[in-house]
Design an enzyme around this catalytic site. Structure first.
Site, PDB file in Angstrom:
ATOM      1  N   VAL A 150       0.808  -1.216   0.000  1.00  0.00           N
ATOM      2  CA  VAL A 150       0.000   0.000   0.000  1.00  0.00           C
ATOM      3  C   VAL A 150       0.843   1.269   0.000  1.00  0.00           C
ATOM      4  CG1 VAL A 150      -1.974  -1.118   1.099  1.00  0.00           C
ATOM      5  CG2 VAL A 150      -0.244   0.010   2.533  1.00  0.00           C
ATOM      6  N   ASN A 153      -7.434  -1.637   6.010  1.00  0.00           N
ATOM      7  CA  ASN A 153      -6.974  -2.200   7.278  1.00  0.00           C
ATOM      8  C   ASN A 153      -5.455  -2.204   7.436  1.00  0.00           C
ATOM      9  OD1 ASN A 153      -7.041  -4.257   9.632  1.00  0.00           O
ATOM     10  ND2 ASN A 153      -5.967  -5.387   8.017  1.00  0.00           N
ATOM     11  N   SER A 211      -7.927   3.285  15.775  1.00  0.00           N
ATOM     12  CA  SER A 211      -7.320   2.778  17.007  1.00  0.00           C
ATOM     13  C   SER A 211      -7.929   3.544  18.165  1.00  0.00           C
ATOM     14  CB  SER A 211      -5.811   3.002  16.972  1.00  0.00           C
ATOM     15  OG  SER A 211      -5.225   2.815  18.249  1.00  0.00           O
ATOM     16  N   TYR A 271       2.819   6.149  16.387  1.00  0.00           N
ATOM     17  CA  TYR A 271       1.627   5.366  16.067  1.00  0.00           C
ATOM     18  C   TYR A 271       0.372   6.187  16.341  1.00  0.00           C
ATOM     19  CZ  TYR A 271      -1.793   1.593  16.057  1.00  0.00           C
ATOM     20  OH  TYR A 271      -2.894   0.806  15.786  1.00  0.00           O
ATOM     21  N   LYS A 275      -2.737   7.371  13.750  1.00  0.00           N
ATOM     22  CA  LYS A 275      -4.139   7.004  13.956  1.00  0.00           C
ATOM     23  C   LYS A 275      -5.014   8.231  14.206  1.00  0.00           C
ATOM     24  CE  LYS A 275      -3.663   2.747  13.036  1.00  0.00           C
ATOM     25  NZ  LYS A 275      -4.256   2.181  11.808  1.00  0.00           N
ATOM     26  N   ILE A 312      -5.448  -5.528  20.805  1.00  0.00           N
ATOM     27  CA  ILE A 312      -5.993  -6.754  20.228  1.00  0.00           C
ATOM     28  C   ILE A 312      -4.855  -7.763  20.029  1.00  0.00           C
ATOM     29  CG2 ILE A 312      -7.361  -7.733  18.353  1.00  0.00           C
ATOM     30  CD1 ILE A 312      -8.820  -5.561  20.000  1.00  0.00           C
TER      31      ILE A 312
END
Length: 249
Positions: A54, A80, A132, A145, A149, A178
């Site tokens: 991607v 995703n 997230s 990160y 997000k 997760i």
């Protein structure tokens, strides 16, 4: 919702939440395409794999052309693909910064931009972005990160407004912690950088969740399926938490 004859594209669906969503939707009868840099194992035959990085606009364009030639449409997209990093700003290298931005932000942007002409021509579509809990709250040792997000959360809202006249819904699922390969990789990195046992990191992740444990990919897949589905006919621009109660504290 009748998923038969629905054409679904999921980026990064070889492992983790993408894989769980791919399995769920193929079980429901959808035609699912997995755009990923990682090939499927031989024993996983659910959906159709198309190699795609991607970070590369040409890869995404080529993948969509293949799908359109075969199916003549793309109904649903789950953007995703992403990477995670446990690290403070000082612990983050320039290469790690560039990679997270290239995959999490630019990759998501390219994935959506390339599909919009097809959905606009159809005058219908549903898109879910991988957000997230860090699109909503901050966390320690997660500056880059969280930056990516937070950007995804804003991209969801603006894109939803632009797409509303074309009957295209755009929503964002915001998982908490997760149990995925990305989490395991991040824990290993964090434990190494901070010289702590990995088991202690996992224990701390469980104890900070009001639900008392981290989530399962299959639990997030159920949320994604709803957000993509026709049952979700009046929700767009929403950031939907599925985090065991983490952000409500």
């Amino acid at each position: 919702m009748n998923w038969v004859n629905k054409v679904v594209v999921i980026t990064g669906a070889t492992t983790g939440i993408g894989k769980a969503t791919r399995h769920l939707l193929t079980e429901r009868g959808a035609t699912v395409y997995n755009l990923d840099v990682h090939q499927l194992p031989a024993d996983d035959t659910r959906g159709t794999f198309i190699p795609c990085d991607v970070r590369q606009k040409t890869d995404i364009h080529r993948a969509y052309q293949i799908i359109i030639e075969r199916e003549q449409k793309i109904d649903l997209l789950f953007a995703n693909a992403g990477v995670h990093l446990f690290a403070s700003m000082e612990q983050t290298s320039d290469e790690e910064l560039d990679n997270l931005i290239a995959i999490n932000i630019k990759g998501t942007f390219y994935t959506i931009r390339e599909v919009l002409p097809y959905m606009k021509a159809q005058r219908k579509g549903s898109i879910v972005l991988m957000g997230s809990d860090q699109a909503l709250v901050g966390k320690a040792s997660s500056s880059v990160y969280g930056l990516t997000k937070g950007a995804i959360g804003q991209l969801t809202k603006s894109t939803a407004i632009d797409c509303a006249p074309f009957n295209i819904r755009v929503n964002c699922v915001c998982p908490g912690t997760i149990d995925t390969p990305l989490l395991h990789k991040a824990v290993t990195h964090f434990a190494r950088v901070n010289s702590v046992p990995e088991v202690d990191v996992y224990t701390s992740l469980d104890t900070v969740q009001p639900w008392g444990r981290v989530g399962k990919p299959e639990e997030i897949a159920q949320v994604v399926a709803f957000l993509l589905s026709d049952e979700n006919s009046f929700m767009t621009g929403s950031l939907v938490s599925s985090d065991g109660g983490y952000v409500c504290q």
